[in-house]
Structures are given as C-alpha cells and as structure tokens.
Motif scaffolding. Structure first.
Motif, PDB file in Angstrom:
ATOM      1  N   ALA A  74      40.618 -13.207   5.323  1.00  0.00           N
ATOM      2  CA  ALA A  74      39.360 -12.463   5.304  1.00  0.00           C
ATOM      3  C   ALA A  74      38.194 -13.447   5.256  1.00  0.00           C
ATOM      4  CB  ALA A  74      39.300 -11.528   4.107  1.00  0.00           C
ATOM      5  N   PHE A  75      37.109 -13.076   5.940  1.00  0.00           N
ATOM      6  CA  PHE A  75      35.933 -13.934   5.925  1.00  0.00           C
ATOM      7  C   PHE A  75      35.326 -13.995   4.522  1.00  0.00           C
ATOM      8  CE2 PHE A  75      35.710 -13.994  10.533  1.00  0.00           C
ATOM      9  CZ  PHE A  75      35.136 -15.244  10.760  1.00  0.00           C
ATOM     10  N   GLN A  76      35.045 -15.199   4.049  1.00  0.00           N
ATOM     11  CA  GLN A  76      34.389 -15.386   2.771  1.00  0.00           C
ATOM     12  C   GLN A  76      32.902 -15.660   2.949  1.00  0.00           C
ATOM     13  OE1 GLN A  76      36.021 -15.209  -0.435  1.00  0.00           O
ATOM     14  NE2 GLN A  76      37.239 -14.140   1.102  1.00  0.00           N
ATOM     15  N   SER A  77      32.600 -16.393   4.005  1.00  0.00           N
ATOM     16  CA  SER A  77      31.196 -16.701   4.258  1.00  0.00           C
ATOM     17  C   SER A  77      31.004 -16.994   5.734  1.00  0.00           C
ATOM     18  CB  SER A  77      30.758 -17.911   3.427  1.00  0.00           C
ATOM     19  OG  SER A  77      31.359 -19.078   3.936  1.00  0.00           O
ATOM     20  N   TRP A  90      25.625 -15.710   5.076  1.00  0.00           N
ATOM     21  CA  TRP A  90      26.284 -14.512   4.530  1.00  0.00           C
ATOM     22  C   TRP A  90      27.431 -14.932   3.613  1.00  0.00           C
ATOM     23  CZ3 TRP A  90      31.405 -12.978   5.197  1.00  0.00           C
ATOM     24  CH2 TRP A  90      31.715 -11.704   4.693  1.00  0.00           C
ATOM     25  N   ARG A  91      27.511 -14.299   2.447  1.00  0.00           N
ATOM     26  CA  ARG A  91      28.622 -14.535   1.514  1.00  0.00           C
ATOM     27  C   ARG A  91      29.241 -13.181   1.189  1.00  0.00           C
ATOM     28  NH1 ARG A  91      27.318 -18.372   3.138  1.00  0.00           N
ATOM     29  NH2 ARG A  91      26.250 -20.192   2.328  1.00  0.00           N
ATOM     30  N   ASP A  92      30.542 -13.150   1.099  1.00  0.00           N
ATOM     31  CA  ASP A  92      31.200 -11.881   0.798  1.00  0.00           C
ATOM     32  C   ASP A  92      30.875 -11.414  -0.621  1.00  0.00           C
ATOM     33  OD1 ASP A  92      33.019  -9.752   1.353  1.00  0.00           O
ATOM     34  OD2 ASP A  92      34.429 -10.731  -0.018  1.00  0.00           O
ATOM     35  N   ASP A  93      30.722 -12.378  -1.532  1.00  0.00           N
ATOM     36  CA  ASP A  93      30.625 -12.006  -2.951  1.00  0.00           C
ATOM     37  C   ASP A  93      29.255 -12.292  -3.548  1.00  0.00           C
ATOM     38  OD1 ASP A  93      30.737 -14.671  -2.731  1.00  0.00           O
ATOM     39  OD2 ASP A  93      32.315 -15.005  -4.216  1.00  0.00           O
ATOM     40  N   ARG A 147      24.568  -8.402   1.647  1.00  0.00           N
ATOM     41  CA  ARG A 147      25.614  -8.473   0.637  1.00  0.00           C
ATOM     42  C   ARG A 147      26.835  -7.717   1.138  1.00  0.00           C
ATOM     43  NH1 ARG A 147      26.033  -9.624  -5.050  1.00  0.00           N
ATOM     44  NH2 ARG A 147      28.064  -8.898  -5.669  1.00  0.00           N
ATOM     45  N   GLY A 148      27.965  -8.408   1.215  1.00  0.00           N
ATOM     46  CA  GLY A 148      29.191  -7.770   1.703  1.00  0.00           C
ATOM     47  C   GLY A 148      28.952  -7.148   3.056  1.00  0.00           C
ATOM     48  N   GLN A 149      29.262  -5.878   3.184  1.00  0.00           N
ATOM     49  CA  GLN A 149      29.128  -5.197   4.459  1.00  0.00           C
ATOM     50  C   GLN A 149      27.783  -4.467   4.572  1.00  0.00           C
ATOM     51  OE1 GLN A 149      31.745  -5.442   6.839  1.00  0.00           O
ATOM     52  NE2 GLN A 149      32.321  -6.967   5.332  1.00  0.00           N
ATOM     53  N   SER A 178      34.644   0.826   7.764  1.00  0.00           N
ATOM     54  CA  SER A 178      35.853   0.407   8.466  1.00  0.00           C
ATOM     55  C   SER A 178      35.980   1.157   9.794  1.00  0.00           C
ATOM     56  CB  SER A 178      37.079   0.639   7.596  1.00  0.00           C
ATOM     57  OG  SER A 178      37.120   1.998   7.221  1.00  0.00           O
TER      58      SER A 178
END
Lengths: 678, 139
Positions: free
Chosen positions: A348-351, A379-382, A411-413, A440
């Motif tokens: 999964a993409f993290q950043s 962009w960062r997932d968290d 942030r996230g999605q 999704s």
C-alpha cells in the motif's frame, strides 16, 4: 539402483559408464558388442530410468544410448535415444565427434526431433565439453573443468532458441516465448561461494501470455549479469539494454523505447531485495527504485521510487493516454514536466510526492484547457499535508479563467480546500470549503461556489454570445457530486438583466458523458425586458417580466420536457412595445397570429402601450403546447393592449413543433423577420 | 391440481421482470439514445474485423470482451483495448438511457440482459459468443 548424488549428474553419468565398461571387461579387445544396462539414476532434479548403452566395440565405433524415461523439472520424456557415429572410449576419457539425440514426437504424425551433438570428456581433469546443434547455425554448448579450488562450467550460446526451454519451466507454462540468445555464461563453484557471470545478447525475442494482454515481439536486448552465492544468499548486479522491439503490457504499448536498466540486489529464497534500480529511456525519462519483496507472502514489504523530471509530451502518448482511454476518459494533449516519487509498505502507498512544472493539458475537442500548471503535492497516508497547485490560465470553451491558486490540505483519501478566489473576467469565482473523498468504488466531492459580479458584456463577448448588458453574479450554497451525478443543495441564484434567476433541484447526470442530462426548476423574476430585447435584437419592449420553467429536463443541449410560462411582472411600470417587437411576437405565435394585429394602427405608430404580455409552453415529445396570458376566441392572448395607442397580439397555433419554434426565434433574433407594415 | 397452480404461479413470478421489460419499449428513441447508437454504429466498422478474427467476443451480459488479444497485431492492441472500453461505456449508457426513457431506471439490468441475448442472436457466423455458463463458442 545406482544412486548418484545431485549436482553435475551428466559428468558423473559418463564417469560411471566408463568405469563400468572397464571394470566388467578388462583388457578385452577386438570387435565385441557390449550392452550395458545402467539401471536408474536419480539426481534430485533429474531422474533417468532404464538407461542402456550399446557399444559396437569397446575401443570405439558406433554407440547407442537409450533411456526409457527422463524426468526433469516435473516434465517426463519417454524413449529418448542418443547415437554416436564413432565413440572414442579410452582410459583417458570419452569423445564423440559426431552424434545425435533423438526425441520422439509428441504425436504419431509429427517427426521425431533429432539434435546433432558433440561430446568430449577427459577422465584425468574431469573436463567435459558438450555441444548440441538443434538447427543450422544454432549451438548450445556446455563445457566444464574441475580445478583444485572447485569447478567451472561455461555455457556458450550461438543463436540458441531459448523457446526450447519452455517445457523445462513449469512456471512458464501459460506463456509462449522464444528468440535467439548468443553469448556466454560462466558458473564457478568454489567451496565457499558460487559466482555467475553472464553476457548475453537476445535477438528476435517474443513472448505472450495466454490472453495476449502482455506480449513482446522482435525484441533485441543485451543482458549483463554478475551474481555471487554465499550460503543461501545471492547478491547480484544486472544491466539490461533494450534498444529495439515492441512490447504491449496492457494498456501500454512501447515501440523500440531504447530503455536501459541497471539494478543490483540480493535474493535468499524468502525475499528478493533490489538495492538500486535505474531505468532510463527517451520515452520514460529516468526512474530510480528500490524495494524488498516477500516471496512467500507474495507482497511488497517496502519499496520506494523516484523519477527525474519527466517530459509529459514524450510520456503521455505511451502511458497517460492509454490509461485514460482504457477508462473511456477524455483525450488530452500534454506538455510540461513532472516528477513523481513514492513509498510503498505492505503493498500500500505510504507517501507520494508529485511535482508539476509548466504543465499544460488540452482536451482534443477544444472544450477545455489548463496552462502553466505548477504544483507541489506531498501526500502521506497517516498525516495531514499542505499542497499547492497554481494554474496560470484555464479555458472553458472560449471563456478564460484564472490565474488559479489552490492551497490544498490532504489526508489519506481526502482533500480539502478552504477557500480559493479565481478571477473571472472583471469578477471572481469563489470556491468555499471544497471537500473531496476518494472511495473504493466511487468518489464524491462537495463545495460552495459564488461568482462575484461579472460584466455581462465581457462575459457574453468572451463566450461569443449575443452582447448583453448588466451584471452576472451567482451564489451556490452547496454543490456535490456522488458517483456520476452532480446535484445542487439549495438554490443557484444568478443576477441577470437587472432581475434574478433562481435554479433549484439542479441535477446533472454524467456531466462528462456522451449525453449529459440536466434536471432543474428555474424561476426568473423581474427581468428588464428592454435590456433583454435589445440584447437579442427582438425589437424593443419596455417593462419587466417573470418566468417559470418547471420540471426542465435536458439531454445534451436539447430540452426533452418542461412547463414554461413567462408573464409581465406585477407592479406599476412603463409598458411599451415597438412595432418590430409586435411583429416578432406575432411571428412566434405562428402564421395565424399576424392576422390579429390591427394593421391600420400598426402602420401609424412606432410603439404601443400594453397591459400585460406572456406565453406558456408545455414541452412534451418535441411538441410545444402553447398558450398566452389569457384565452381568446379560438386562440390565446400573447400581448394584451391597454392605454393609447393599444395593441393586442393573439396566437392561434396551439401545438408547435419545438424545432419550428426555435427556428422562428432564430429568424426573429437574426433580424431576418423584418416588420412588414401595410 | 394444487401442484399445477403452484407451478403456474412460479412460472409467472419468474417471468415478471422480463414481462415488465417486454411491456417497455426497447426501440424508444431519445436524443441520448440516438447519439449513443450513432457512436456505436460508427465504431462498429472498426470493431468488425476483431469480431471476425475472434479477438473480441459478444459477452452474455450485453458487453463485449477482448477475449484473445493474441489475434490482434501487437501495435493495434492498444487501439483495440480503447475501442472495447469505449464501446462498453456506450453500451452501459444505452441500457441506462433506455430504462430511464421508459420511466423505469430500475429496469437497467433487465434491459442489459435482454440486449445481451439480442447481440448474441444478431452475431454473424464465425463470431464468438459467450453462453450462459460463461463459455465461448463460435457461431
């Protein structure tokens, strides 16, 4: 059963043959035929059953080797045989200058495959040399020497068709592949390590999976590999050069991309690690990547990649356009530069970081374009990040918009834009609280939009519409898109012709589809008729007008149904209508309407006063059911006279084809309908 | 007797959705439908060689499928993929429009399956058609 340990089974097999021959028949000379039944041989990856050697003469001469069954890499071959025209069998070794291997055909109709071979083995050094020549000009050669420190095997290929290896590779059973390989690979086995050095040239290479979604043709490439095994761990370095050939990897098609790849990494059976990989090519730019792949779990443990500045004009036709096309998306022309970097963990993409510099995109149909896009998007997932997108100029049809500066919070999605003010001619578009969430299955967004006053003159000029005066302003308290539908919360209020239009229950289905559909209710209040009629060259009507458009449904640009009504606004104001406007309204009412005009009066005066005017149209199935402000005998009143001089216009056509009504309107507003006064 | 009645009732219940569509007008014309049919008609010429070669087949669900890309020269596969995506996009929009134009957006699935059968019936000899079990056969 004679059991021989795995590794170098060919070598040991021949050693065994010579040893057996010399032990069973010591010193026997002369012409004597010998049959050696060698039983079975199991070398782990290779198993041979019922191996027989028939020698015409122990010192030399013709020799036949046959085996009932050969099992290798899960594949089974039956009834294989090899023949040597003249085998030299001495205490020093064994040599066959001219021999052949015979492989039975898969079915009765086909011919058996006969592969010429040469073989030489020296018992003192353990050196061997086997050459197979399956077709003219094609050689597979394996040579081995044994030294004190270990063993060295040298594989030499000359136009070797590696498609012949397919039956040996069960993992590749769903793939067709072939091509010519030339060059050599050297394998050195020492007590502590094993090294592999390969330098190969591929030509006329082709591959395809069963569905044809991944395939390559006429590929020329060079491969250089250096690998070293210590214990169970391999470390390797590779360089691939791919100057020629076509590859289709759905949905991408690469024609002779001139790609060069260098990579190094490690492999231990459980995980494969790429420490550094660089891909370079004129159509790709430069991409650096590294990562660790967990083989058992079949997932990327960690990975990162970064591109150099990519030229979108080069990259887009091969990579961006096919992606959009496979989604039946818009056709866009791209220029400018982009850089993309990202980190992946557990698949999964993290950043990700996207940088755009001077990017321009233009829709092929000329419907919209964006120019001078500069963007820095981290962009960062968290974590929450701030991104900035600047667009020098946007064009919607002929309408220029911008410059646009969008400060985004990611942030996230989810994406959020608290406010952006975008210049539109002499006014502004104000975006407030824009929120986008990628789901999704489908994405949705919502926003509030306002357009601060824009001169209608400038706006209509930019759009190439009839010149209108006044100002345009709009307020949309809430607009949202869910899947393929854009809907309005509340009312879109537009100030126009000194009055206002209010649009409610606005819904746009598939706005970017082939035939967008629009549903709405529209209210027009207190519009200045003088401004309106002057704008559309309708003659001159002084006064104010209200209108209602209920249940409007439009497909593409064509209205399918509505209930429309326009009527003089209530209130006390000057109500005058020009001679030409009277003619035009009567023309709208159809042929019969003109008869109602009091012609003698019309001839005398330039303008008249009226009490009220209006029309109704209920559109169903392309037919407009028409009416006026009140009924008249056999018709309806469109203009009701009052005061001096007064005039009334009566319409008699109740049902008018919508296209015909539009054609009448066009004729009137284009000035083709000249007032004829008798 | 009661078994017979129960069977008739079951048959009636099962045939209801189809009956509903049968009552609807599959030939209905709106500007959206005309535009979609026009686009599909003009695309058909490009797709026809792929139907004939078996590269593209008529799927059961009213769409088309790139079932054997190996039958298409490498350099044309990207174009063929794009054509199939565009055709399926238009077909989906067509089914939606016909259901909507009949005043029953909920009929979309039945319109789709009825058209799936219709495309299969209209397929020319030699074209590949998918049966109810998902298997391909040459007509």
């Amino acid at each position: 059963m004679q059991r021989i340990p795995a590794c170098s089974s060919t070598l040991r097999l021949y050693a065994f043959v010579v040893a057996a021959a010399s032990l069973t028949l010591p010193g026997s000379g002369g012409a004597q035929s010998v049959v050696l039944s060698l039983g079975s041989l199991d070398a782990g990856v290779l198993r041979i059953d019922d191996l027989r050697l028939v020698l015409a003469n122990l010192r030399g001469g013709p020799a036949d080797l046959s085996l009932a069954r050969l099992t290798a890499a899960g594949q089974v071959w039956r009834n294989l045989s090899a023949r040597c025209e003249r085998i030299d069998l001495t205490r020093e070794g064994l040599a066959c200058e001219r021999g052949e291997i015979r492989l039975p055909a898969a079915d009765a109709q086909a011919k058996a495959l006969v592969i010429p071979l040469r073989f030489n083995w020296r018992s003192a050094t353990g050196a061997f040399d086997l050459a197979l020549e399956p077709s003219a000009g094609e050689t597979w050669r394996v040579a081995g020497v044994q030294a004190a420190g270990g063993r060295t095997a040298r594989l030499v290929f000359d136009h070797a068709d590696f498609g012949r290896l397919r039956p040996l590779l069960p993992l590749a059973k769903d793939w067709q592949f072939g091509g010519r390989v030339s060059g050599e690979a050297i394998v050195e086995r020492a007590p502590r390590d094993t090294t592999v050095k390969a330098n190969l040239t591929l030509d006329e290479t082709r591959f395809a999976d069963a569905a044809g979604a991944h395939a390559g043709e006429k590929i020329a490439a060079t491969l250089k590999l250096d690998a070293r095994q210590q214990g169970s761990r391999w470390s390797w370095q590779a360089a691939v050069n791919w100057p020629k050939g076509d590859v289709y990897w759905a949905p991408f098609f690469l024609a002779s991309p001139g790609v060069a790849l260098t990579a190094s990494g490690t492999f231990d059976g459980k995980q494969a690690a790429i420490g550094a990989m660089r891909i370079e090519g004129p159509s790709l730019g430069q991409i650096d990547a590294s990562g660790i792949f967990d083989i058992a779990a079949g997932k990327i443990t960690t990975a990162s990649f970064a591109t150099g500045m990519l030229d979108l004009q080069q990259l887009a036709p091969g990579f961006i356009a096919p992606l959009l096309e496979s989604l039946a998306g818009p056709k866009l022309a791209w220029t400018g530069q982009a850089r993309v970097a990202g980190e992946i963990r557990d698949n999964a993409f993290q950043s990700a970081n996207v940088t755009l510099r001077q990017v321009a995109l233009r829709e092929a149909g000329g419907h919209y374009a964006l120019e001078g896009i500069d963007a820095d998007i981290p962009w960062r997932d968290d974590a929450t990040t701030e991104a900035q997108v600047n667009i020098v100029r946007a064009t919607l049809g002929k309408l220029p918009i911008g410059p646009i500066a969008l400060p985004l919070r990611l942030r996230g999605q989810a994406l959020r834009l608290s406010q952006a003010k975008i210049p539109l001619l002499d006014g502004e578009i104000v975006l407030d609280d824009v929120r986008f969430t990628r789901g999704s299955e489908r994405s949705n967004w919502r926003a509030a939009i306002a357009v601060t006053p824009v001169s209608m003159e400038k706006l209509t000029e930019a759009l190439g519409w009839p010149r209108m005066s006044g100002i345009f302003s709009a307020s949309i308290p809430g607009i949202h898109q869910d899947g393929s539908t854009i809907a309005l919360d509340g009312a879109l209020v537009v100030q126009v012709f000194d009055g206002f239009a209010s649009v409610t229950d606005l819904k746009l289905i598939e706005p970017f589809g082939r035939v967008p559909r629009l549903f709405a209710d529209v209210e027009l209040r207190n519009l200045d008729l003088e401004m309106l009629t002057r704008t559309f060259s309708f003659g001159t009507i002084t006064g104010r007008i209200d209108g209602d458009l209920k249940g409007l449904e439009v497909a593409g640009t064509r209205p399918l149904r509505f209930d429309a009504r326009i009527e003089s606004s209530p209130g006390d104001y000057r109500k005058r209508i020009s001679q030409r406007a009277v003619q035009n309204i009567s023309a709208l009412g159809g042929a019969g309407a003109a008869a109602a005009i009091q012609r003698s009066v019309l001839r005398v005066f330039e303008e008249f006063s009226y009490g009220k005017l209006g029309m109704t149209c209920a559109l169903r199935d392309g037919i407009c059911e028409m009416g006026g402000v009140e009924p008249a005998p056999n018709g309806y009143v469109m203009v009701k006279g009052a005061g001096v001089p007064a005039i009334s216009v009566i319409g008699y056509n109740r049902r008018v084809d919508w296209e015909e009504l539009l054609a009448r309107l066009r004729r009137v507003t284009e000035g083709n309908m000249k007032p004829v006064v008798k | 007797m009661s078994i017979l009645i129960r069977r008739i009732a079951t048959v009636l219940a099962l045939s209801l959705p189809l009956a509903a569509v049968a009552q609807g007008n599959l030939e209905i014309n709106t500007p959206a439908i005309t535009s979609l049919k026009g686009a599909m008609q003009s695309r058909h010429g490009q797709l026809a060689p792929y139907y004939a070669s078996g590269a593209v087949g008529i799927a059961r669900d009213g769409s088309i499928v790139l079932r054997d890309a190996n039958a298409i020269p490498l350099a044309q596969r990207q174009t063929a993929t794009g054509l199939v995506a565009a055709e399926n996009n238009d077909r989906a929009a067509l089914y939606r429009e016909i259901a909507r134009a009949n005043g029953h957006p909920e009929w979309e699935a039945e319109v789709r399956s009825t058209f799936g059968q219709r495309w299969a019936d209209k397929a020319q000899p030699g074209w590949f058609v998918q049966n109810a079990a998902g298997q391909w056969s040459q007509k």
